[in-house]
Motif scaffolding. Structure first.
Motif, PDB file in Angstrom:
ATOM      1  N   PHE A  49      54.466  60.164  24.461  1.00  0.00           N
ATOM      2  CA  PHE A  49      53.259  61.463  24.325  1.00  0.00           C
ATOM      3  C   PHE A  49      53.590  61.857  22.818  1.00  0.00           C
ATOM      4  O   PHE A  49      51.948  61.954  22.296  1.00  0.00           O
ATOM      5  CB  PHE A  49      53.467  62.642  25.237  1.00  0.00           C
ATOM      6  N   TYR A  50      54.568  62.239  22.518  1.00  0.00           N
ATOM      7  CA  TYR A  50      54.944  62.183  20.594  1.00  0.00           C
ATOM      8  C   TYR A  50      54.692  60.945  19.503  1.00  0.00           C
ATOM      9  O   TYR A  50      55.686  61.067  18.344  1.00  0.00           O
ATOM     10  CB  TYR A  50      55.844  63.184  20.863  1.00  0.00           C
ATOM     11  N   ALA A  51      54.547  59.909  20.481  1.00  0.00           N
ATOM     12  CA  ALA A  51      53.994  58.819  19.583  1.00  0.00           C
ATOM     13  C   ALA A  51      53.885  58.697  17.680  1.00  0.00           C
ATOM     14  O   ALA A  51      54.818  58.367  17.110  1.00  0.00           O
ATOM     15  CB  ALA A  51      53.337  57.806  20.035  1.00  0.00           C
ATOM     16  N   VAL A  52      52.897  59.870  17.853  1.00  0.00           N
ATOM     17  CA  VAL A  52      52.481  60.232  16.349  1.00  0.00           C
ATOM     18  C   VAL A  52      53.698  60.476  15.552  1.00  0.00           C
ATOM     19  O   VAL A  52      53.590  60.672  14.114  1.00  0.00           O
ATOM     20  CB  VAL A  52      51.368  61.252  16.632  1.00  0.00           C
ATOM     21  N   GLN A  74      48.760  70.711  32.185  1.00  0.00           N
ATOM     22  CA  GLN A  74      48.039  71.204  32.863  1.00  0.00           C
ATOM     23  C   GLN A  74      45.911  70.612  31.414  1.00  0.00           C
ATOM     24  O   GLN A  74      46.140  70.035  31.260  1.00  0.00           O
ATOM     25  CB  GLN A  74      47.528  72.829  32.283  1.00  0.00           C
ATOM     26  N   VAL A  75      44.872  71.369  32.333  1.00  0.00           N
ATOM     27  CA  VAL A  75      44.011  70.218  32.112  1.00  0.00           C
ATOM     28  C   VAL A  75      42.834  72.103  32.062  1.00  0.00           C
ATOM     29  O   VAL A  75      43.074  72.416  32.805  1.00  0.00           O
ATOM     30  CB  VAL A  75      42.894  69.335  32.615  1.00  0.00           C
ATOM     31  N   LEU A  76      42.526  72.645  30.748  1.00  0.00           N
ATOM     32  CA  LEU A  76      41.941  73.591  30.779  1.00  0.00           C
ATOM     33  C   LEU A  76      40.573  73.500  30.654  1.00  0.00           C
ATOM     34  O   LEU A  76      39.702  72.783  29.354  1.00  0.00           O
ATOM     35  CB  LEU A  76      42.490  74.640  29.471  1.00  0.00           C
ATOM     36  N   THR A 123      42.490  63.634  20.713  1.00  0.00           N
ATOM     37  CA  THR A 123      43.452  63.913  21.464  1.00  0.00           C
ATOM     38  C   THR A 123      43.507  64.299  22.897  1.00  0.00           C
ATOM     39  O   THR A 123      44.202  63.731  23.863  1.00  0.00           O
ATOM     40  CB  THR A 123      44.933  64.634  20.219  1.00  0.00           C
ATOM     41  N   ALA A 124      42.949  64.989  23.353  1.00  0.00           N
ATOM     42  CA  ALA A 124      42.712  65.982  24.293  1.00  0.00           C
ATOM     43  C   ALA A 124      42.086  65.109  25.541  1.00  0.00           C
ATOM     44  O   ALA A 124      42.904  65.132  26.328  1.00  0.00           O
ATOM     45  CB  ALA A 124      41.364  67.253  24.365  1.00  0.00           C
ATOM     46  N   ARG A 125      41.313  64.013  25.312  1.00  0.00           N
ATOM     47  CA  ARG A 125      40.886  62.731  25.858  1.00  0.00           C
ATOM     48  C   ARG A 125      42.349  62.030  26.296  1.00  0.00           C
ATOM     49  O   ARG A 125      42.394  62.117  27.373  1.00  0.00           O
ATOM     50  CB  ARG A 125      39.374  62.294  25.904  1.00  0.00           C
ATOM     51  N   ILE A 126      42.444  61.657  25.121  1.00  0.00           N
ATOM     52  CA  ILE A 126      43.622  60.605  25.516  1.00  0.00           C
ATOM     53  C   ILE A 126      44.772  61.179  26.022  1.00  0.00           C
ATOM     54  O   ILE A 126      45.885  60.360  26.936  1.00  0.00           O
ATOM     55  CB  ILE A 126      44.822  60.286  23.869  1.00  0.00           C
ATOM     56  N   PHE A 132      46.997  62.790  34.125  1.00  0.00           N
ATOM     57  CA  PHE A 132      46.155  63.423  34.714  1.00  0.00           C
ATOM     58  C   PHE A 132      44.459  61.483  35.272  1.00  0.00           C
ATOM     59  O   PHE A 132      44.037  61.193  34.314  1.00  0.00           O
ATOM     60  CB  PHE A 132      44.920  64.188  34.939  1.00  0.00           C
ATOM     61  N   ALA A 133      44.958  62.187  36.475  1.00  0.00           N
ATOM     62  CA  ALA A 133      43.538  60.882  37.418  1.00  0.00           C
ATOM     63  C   ALA A 133      42.706  61.125  37.649  1.00  0.00           C
ATOM     64  O   ALA A 133      42.233  62.912  37.299  1.00  0.00           O
ATOM     65  CB  ALA A 133      43.939  60.059  38.484  1.00  0.00           C
ATOM     66  N   GLY A 134      41.314  61.150  37.398  1.00  0.00           N
ATOM     67  CA  GLY A 134      39.968  61.962  37.048  1.00  0.00           C
ATOM     68  C   GLY A 134      39.644  62.889  38.514  1.00  0.00           C
ATOM     69  O   GLY A 134      39.380  63.696  38.762  1.00  0.00           O
TER      70      GLY A 134
END
Ligand code: CMP
Length: 139
Positions: A49-52, A74-76, A123-126, A132-134
Motif C-alpha cells: 500500500f505504501y510502496a511509493v 472504506q470506499v467513500l 491512486t483511488a482506483r488502485i 475490495f472486490a467489486g
C-alpha cells in the motif's frame, strides 16, 4: 463528477474507539460510505500500500504502525469525493490541520494521523482494488 475515494481509519483511531466519530464527520460532509470493513493489515499489505514511500526515512515506522492494530478500510462516494475527503481529513500534520477536520479533532501526530485518503483518481482506483472486490461495494 461523482467519484469514489479510498479511506483508512488508522490504528490510533480504532484503538481509541473513534470509528463512529470519524464516520460521523465523513457522513456530515455528504460523503457516502459505500463499502467498509475492519481488518488487521498484514506486513505485506502495508508495504504494498505504501510502496511509493519505501525510500522515505519514516517507511519502517509507518508500516509497523499500520499493522499494530486493526484498521477500517472504506470506499467513500460523492461529488468530487477525492478532493472533498482531503478537505475533510485536514493537513497530514494535525498541527497544520484546519478546525473541524478529522485530523484537527482526533490525530495525535504526523504519523498517528487517524485517517488516510487517496490523492488522485488513479491512486483511488488502485487503492480500492487492493482491498475490495467489486461485489463488496454497494453504491
Ligand atoms: P498517509 O496519507 O496515510 O500517507 C503517507 C503517510 O506517511 C502519511 O499519511 C503520514 O501518516 C505518514 N507520514 C508522513 N510524514 C511522516 C513522518 N515524518 N513521520 C511518520 N509518518 C509520516
Amino acid at each position: 463528477a461523482l467519484e469514489r475515494t479510498f479511506s483508512i481509519i488508522k490504528p490510533d483511531a480504532t484503538n481509541r474507539n473513534l470509528t463512529g466519530a470519524v464516520n460521523a464527520v465523513i457522513e456530515k460532509a455528504g460523503l457516502r460510505i459505500v463499502a467498509q470493513k475492519r481488518i488487521r493489515m498484514t506486513q505485506e499489505q502495508a508495504e504494498t500500500f505504501y510502496a511509493v514511500h519505501k525510500e522515505r526515512p519514516f517507511f519502517g515506522e509507518l508500516v509497523s504502525f499500520m499493522v499494530s492494530a486493526p484498521v477500517v478500510v472504506q470506499v467513500l462516494e460523492g461529488e468530487n469525493a477525492i478532493a472533498k475527503y482531503r478537505e475533510v481529513m485536514g493537513a497530514t500534520n494535525p498541527a497544520n490541520a484546519a478546525d473541524g477536520t478529522i485530523r484537527k479533532l482526533y490525530a495525535l501526530s504526523v504519523g498517528e494521523n487517524s485517517v488516510h485518503g487517496s490523492d488522485a483518481p488513479e491512486t483511488a482506483r488502485i487503492e480500492i482494488a487492493q482491498f475490495f472486490a467489486g461485489n463488496e461495494i454497494a453504491g
